[in-house]
Design an enzyme around this catalytic site. Structure first.
Site, PDB file in Angstrom:
ATOM      1  N   ASP A  45       5.290   1.164   2.273  1.00 17.16           N
ATOM      2  CA  ASP A  45       5.133  -0.033   2.729  1.00 17.16           C
ATOM      3  C   ASP A  45       5.947  -1.178   2.243  1.00 17.16           C
ATOM      4  O   ASP A  45       5.935  -2.362   2.635  1.00 17.16           O
ATOM      5  CB  ASP A  45       3.587  -0.565   2.196  1.00 17.16           C
ATOM      6  CG  ASP A  45       3.518  -0.646   0.720  1.00 17.16           C
ATOM      7  OD1 ASP A  45       4.170  -0.269   0.345  1.00 17.16           O
ATOM      8  OD2 ASP A  45       2.258  -0.769   0.454  1.00 17.16           O
ATOM      9  N   SER A  46       7.108  -0.719   1.709  1.00 15.80           N
ATOM     10  CA  SER A  46       8.411  -1.584   1.585  1.00 15.80           C
ATOM     11  C   SER A  46       8.885  -2.068   2.981  1.00 15.80           C
ATOM     12  O   SER A  46       9.481  -2.989   3.092  1.00 15.80           O
ATOM     13  CB  SER A  46       9.333  -0.741   0.877  1.00 15.80           C
ATOM     14  OG  SER A  46       9.725   0.376   1.389  1.00 15.80           O
ATOM     15  N   ASP A  84       2.637   5.683   3.389  1.00 19.65           N
ATOM     16  CA  ASP A  84       1.935   4.452   2.107  1.00 19.65           C
ATOM     17  C   ASP A  84       0.599   4.446   2.855  1.00 19.65           C
ATOM     18  O   ASP A  84       0.481   3.897   4.002  1.00 19.65           O
ATOM     19  CB  ASP A  84       2.658   3.389   2.128  1.00 19.65           C
ATOM     20  CG  ASP A  84       3.234   3.239   0.553  1.00 19.65           C
ATOM     21  OD1 ASP A  84       2.350   3.859  -0.469  1.00 19.65           O
ATOM     22  OD2 ASP A  84       4.155   2.760   0.402  1.00 19.65           O
ATOM     23  N   LYS A 112       0.312   8.272   0.329  1.00 20.27           N
ATOM     24  CA  LYS A 112       0.366   7.689  -1.107  1.00 20.27           C
ATOM     25  C   LYS A 112      -0.436   6.525  -1.422  1.00 20.27           C
ATOM     26  O   LYS A 112      -0.534   5.647  -0.391  1.00 20.27           O
ATOM     27  CB  LYS A 112       1.969   7.164  -1.298  1.00 20.27           C
ATOM     28  CG  LYS A 112       2.329   6.593  -2.788  1.00 20.27           C
ATOM     29  CD  LYS A 112       3.793   6.601  -2.996  1.00 20.27           C
ATOM     30  CE  LYS A 112       4.358   5.292  -2.531  1.00 20.27           C
ATOM     31  NZ  LYS A 112       3.779   3.908  -2.774  1.00 20.27           N
ATOM     32  N   GLU A 114      -1.733   3.514  -4.251  1.00 19.86           N
ATOM     33  CA  GLU A 114      -1.415   2.815  -5.194  1.00 19.86           C
ATOM     34  C   GLU A 114      -2.759   2.526  -6.281  1.00 19.86           C
ATOM     35  O   GLU A 114      -3.849   2.238  -5.628  1.00 19.86           O
ATOM     36  CB  GLU A 114      -0.885   1.388  -5.042  1.00 19.86           C
ATOM     37  CG  GLU A 114       0.614   1.447  -4.584  1.00 19.86           C
ATOM     38  CD  GLU A 114       1.261   0.233  -4.179  1.00 19.86           C
ATOM     39  OE1 GLU A 114       0.856  -0.599  -4.575  1.00 19.86           O
ATOM     40  OE2 GLU A 114       2.139   0.093  -3.316  1.00 19.86           O
ATOM     41  N   GLU A 181       6.790   3.748 -10.977  1.00 20.45           N
ATOM     42  CA  GLU A 181       7.478   2.864 -10.840  1.00 20.45           C
ATOM     43  C   GLU A 181       7.747   1.767 -11.978  1.00 20.45           C
ATOM     44  O   GLU A 181       6.922   1.421 -12.223  1.00 20.45           O
ATOM     45  CB  GLU A 181       7.256   1.985  -9.371  1.00 20.45           C
ATOM     46  CG  GLU A 181       8.029   0.869  -9.111  1.00 20.45           C
ATOM     47  CD  GLU A 181       7.901   0.225  -7.678  1.00 20.45           C
ATOM     48  OE1 GLU A 181       7.224   0.747  -6.954  1.00 20.45           O
ATOM     49  OE2 GLU A 181       8.583  -0.655  -7.600  1.00 20.45           O
TER      50      GLU A 181
HETATM   51  O1  KIV Z   1       6.882   1.235  -0.344  1.00 22.10           O
HETATM   52  C1  KIV Z   1       7.676   1.887  -1.040  1.00 22.10           C
HETATM   53  O2  KIV Z   1       8.908   2.093  -0.523  1.00 22.10           O
HETATM   54  C2  KIV Z   1       7.373   2.417  -2.343  1.00 22.10           C
HETATM   55  C3  KIV Z   1       8.535   2.829  -3.087  1.00 22.10           C
HETATM   56  C4  KIV Z   1       9.712   1.602  -3.910  1.00 22.10           C
HETATM   57  C5  KIV Z   1       8.519   3.811  -4.070  1.00 22.10           C
HETATM   58  O3  KIV Z   1       6.574   2.299  -2.737  1.00 22.10           O
END
Ligand code: KIV
Length: 265
Positions: A45-46, A84, A112, A114, A181
């Site tokens: 989600d970056s 994510d 993924k 969090e 992280e």
């Molecule tokens: O969203 C993302 O790219 C991430 C990385 C920074 C690990 O969670």
């Protein structure tokens, strides 16, 4: 090249060898990363920050991550694809199920999530439905408002214990992977000692058995301040594919991350 699956990463964990991961958001970069020998692609989600120009990951939606997962999956690469779960997209059971359906049907092999030890119920729900999970601990950007900024986590002995206990709880609940992280390396070392699944780090020191970087950072096009844990591999490379290759090699021979990329206390 052989298809990379969770079993490949589990073998790395069992044999104490390393694997590489970069973020990817489209077909072209996903193909380059795969040709360079990168093991896993993270549709993070970056994308909210590096693609959409937002100031955090919070506005990113399930539709956004699904769209970019489809783009990455269209590269038909050998890489494992991890996508994510966006902010609040698994807050209820129904949302959690709908989100996993969308991401896996878009092409994710692993999703993924969090959080911390609060993730155990969600891991079990997903596990029962055949959904593989990667739990993201430490500096979890979706918690930026609670953290009051993007800060290194686990610095006090109490905070470190909290993270280590969370890693044990999610490992026992059956997560398939852990992503750490921005935590001190000694905390990563302890998490490696007490867990069994593959552990990938970003700003978490050399002890994790995988390393991930945001693609834009790795090729030197970071917008704004470059975090300490980043290395730009582009100055030594003659192409983007070669920069990916140098990253992959540096992860696997243990030369990245070096001490200047790590947090101690
Ligand atoms: O969203 C993302 O790219 C991430 C990385 C920074 C690990 O969670």
């Amino acid at each position: 090249m052989a298809l990379i699956t969770l079993n490949t990463l589990k073998k790395h964990r069992a044999e104490n060898t390393r694997f590489s991961m970069v973020t990817a958001y489209d077909k072209c970069f996903a193909s380059l990363a795969s040709k360079a020998g990168i093991d896993a692609l993270l549709v993070g989600d970056s994308l909210g920050m590096v693609i959409q120009g937002r100031s955090s990951t919070l506005p990113v939606t399930v539709d956004d991550v699904s769209y970019h997962t489809r783009c990455v999956a269209s590269a038909s690469s050998n890489c494992l694809i991890i996508s994510d779960v966006p902010f609040l997209a698994s807050a209820t059971i129904q949302d959690a199920v709908n989100t996993a359906r969308a991401l896996v049907q878009a092409g994710a092999n692993v999703i993924k999530i969090e959080g911390g030890s609060n993730l155990t119920k969600l891991i079990k729900l997903y596990r029962d439905q055949g959904v593989a999970t990667c739990c993201h601990l430490g500096l979890t950007p979706q918690f930026v408002n609670q953290f009051g900024g993007y800060r290194v986590q686990g610095r006090t002995s109490e905070a470190a214990k909290h993270l280590i206990d969370a890693a044990v709880a999610i490992d026992q609940a059956g997560t398939d992977m852990i992503l750490l992280e921005c935590i001190p390396n000694h905390v990563t070392e302890e998490i490696m000692r007490v867990t069994t699944v593959p552990v990938v780090g970003i700003g978490a020191g050399p002890s994790a058995n995988g390393q991930v970087l945001v693609m834009h950072d790795l090729i030197g096009i970071t917008c704004g301040k470059t975090p300490r844990f980043v290395k730009n591999f582009m100055p030594q490379a003659s192409s983007i594919q070669e920069a990916f290759e140098l990253f992959d090699r540096a992860v696997k021979d243990g030369s990245f991350p070096a001490s200047e990329h790590c947090f101690e206390e």
